[in-house]
Scaffold this active site. Structure first.
Site, PDB file in Angstrom:
ATOM      1  NE  ARG A 167      34.912  26.910 -19.542  1.00  0.00           N
ATOM      2  CZ  ARG A 167      34.724  28.231 -19.390  1.00  0.00           C
ATOM      3  NH1 ARG A 167      33.932  28.896 -20.217  1.00  0.00           N
ATOM      4  NH2 ARG A 167      35.355  28.872 -18.424  1.00  0.00           N
ATOM      5  CB  SER A 241      37.489  25.174 -14.191  1.00  0.00           C
ATOM      6  OG  SER A 241      37.547  26.539 -13.899  1.00  0.00           O
ATOM      7  CD  GLU A 337      36.734  23.926 -18.389  1.00  0.00           C
ATOM      8  OE1 GLU A 337      35.995  24.622 -17.672  1.00  0.00           O
ATOM      9  OE2 GLU A 337      37.845  24.313 -18.803  1.00  0.00           O
TER      10      GLU A 337
END
Ligand code: FAD
Ligand code: EPU
Length: 346
Positions: A167, A241, A337
């Site tokens: 990520r 998420s 995130e």
């Protein structure tokens, strides 16, 4: 209202973010070509006041955005090279990600099947190096093309220069606010064995049929899992998420495992462990709980949702309360995130 510089003013972003937060941008434009986007960028007085927005599926908009929003909608797909086994495609930023996955498979090119149904645009895919079910897009990226905002030149960065990680990429670090992705160059394959290693995916495939599994089987299995597990932003506002799965060292892992034998963790190289953030949040008792219109999804604790007319502030307050609890209970700092855009902070 359209002003003479090509930006619309006081523009509602409600339909441009999957949380469905009702805020406005002072200026908004949707360039149809890279040239048009270059011209628009010349009009932006300070790039700290520029937000590039694709599908808005990984942002939390907190308050009105007093700057310039650019929403690229250029959508060309070109074949740069092709032989019997491999091809290079140049795909522009405004193409819808899931459309690209389906289209590449229809054309007989393999690689993207595990990344089916991820919302958003092609331009955002390298920003956090999107990943799911055992694959990250970095595996198929050959290069990333974009507009360097300090020189106004179009540059092509080879994959090695993109500093891809879990990520993560250079576009979230050294090139943040300095580079707009205009296209990605993808390397796709024929006759490639699909990756079926991810345990949830393997189980889903086994439910569907006996092996061997085709690329199309993997695509279908991933779509089935995602439709079952994740809320559809068209029905319930969310950004997938909200936090990354954190990594901890062996000592920390051993302490937690002794205290919580049901801890969900995956071993990484170098005696490090990735911990399921959903487990940590559920263990703190947050699953299904709400603050105002913001809530933790009742079926997946890592997904924060806009239950009813939530403001960005409410979702942020919920995220902060979760971060505090997870730190106090497990000594782990959750990293977000989702990109929190606090419009009124500059
Ligand atoms: P946006 O939300 O518009 O932007 C995200 C960030 O990228 C922002 O900081 C923005 O400024 C920047 N950005 C966007 N376009 C550009 C550009 N052209 N140039 C420079 N910067 C740019 N992600 C995963 O990795 N795996 C998943 O499995 C996954 N599942 C999801 C499931 C759901 C239901 C949802 C809602 C989200 C999920 N996500 C997942 C997160 C999200 O879909 C991805 O991060 C996606 O790549 C975001 O694309 P976007 O166009 O919506 O980006
Ligand atoms: N879990 C719980 N409680 C929950 C949710 C999860 O205990 O409420 C535990 C379960 O044990 C489960 C484990 O966490 O087995 C992992 O959950 P899941 O398989 O749903 O995956 P995840 O780690 O939560 C990650 C990505 C997703 C990606 C999937 C599949 C991150 C931050 N998230 O989720 O990406 O789709 O794996 O690969 O890495 C996103 O980035 O937005 C996203 C959705």
């Amino acid at each position: 209202m359209k002003n003479k510089l090509g930006f619309q003013t006081s523009f509602s972003l409600k339909a441009y973010n999957t949380f469905g937060i009702d805020v406005r941008a002072a200026y908004f434009a949707s360039p149809r070509s890279i040239g048009e986007m270059q011209e628009l960028c010349h009009l932006v007085p300070d790039f700290k006041r520029l937000l590039v927005l694709g599908g808005g599926s990984n942002v939390l908009l907190v308050g009105d955005f007093p700057g310039y929003v650019i929403h690229p909608i250029f959508q060309r797909i070109e074949v740069l090279e092709e032989n019997a086994d491999r091809c290079l495609w140049r795909v522009e930023a405004g193409v819808n990600w899931h459309f690209l996955v389906s289209y590449s498979l229809q054309q007989g090119w393999q690689g993207l099947e595990n990344l089916a149904l991820i919302p958003g645009s092609v331009g955002a895919a390298p920003i956090q190096n999107i990943g799911a079910y055992g694959i990250e897009i970095a595996e198929f990226i050959y290069a990333v093309e974009g507009l360097d905002l300090s020189s106004f030149q179009l540059l092509t960065l080879p994959k090695q220069a993109c500093e891809f990680g879990y990520r993560d990429s250079i576009f979230k670090k050294a090139l943040k606010n300095k580079f707009i992705v205009t296209a990605i160059i993808l390397e796709l394959f024929r006759n490639r064995q699909p990756n079926t290693e991810y345990s949830t995916l393997k189980q889903e495939l086994e439910k569907m049929k006996a092996s061997p599994y085709s690329t199309q089987d993997v695509f279908e299995a991933v779509c089935r899992i995602r439709r079952r597990k994740l809320p559809d932003p068209a029905t319930v506002g969310n950004a997938g998420s909200f936090f990354k799965n954190p990594e901890i060292d062996f000592k920390h892992y051993t302490l937690l495992k002794e205290k919580h034998p049901d801890l969900v963790a995956f071993a990484l190289p170098g005696k490090r462990y990735k911990i399921a953030a959903g487990w940590l949040i559920e263990k703190c008792g947050w699953k299904g709980r709400a603050i105002g219109g913001a809530a933790v999804h009742p079926h997946h604790a890592l997904v924060l949702v806009n239950k009813k007319d939530a403001t960005g502030h409410e979702i942020l307050r919920l995220a902060e309360a979760i971060e505090k609890d997870v730190y106090e209970n497990f000594g782990i700092t959750l990293e977000r995130e989702v990109n929190v855009i606090e419009g009124n902070s500059f």
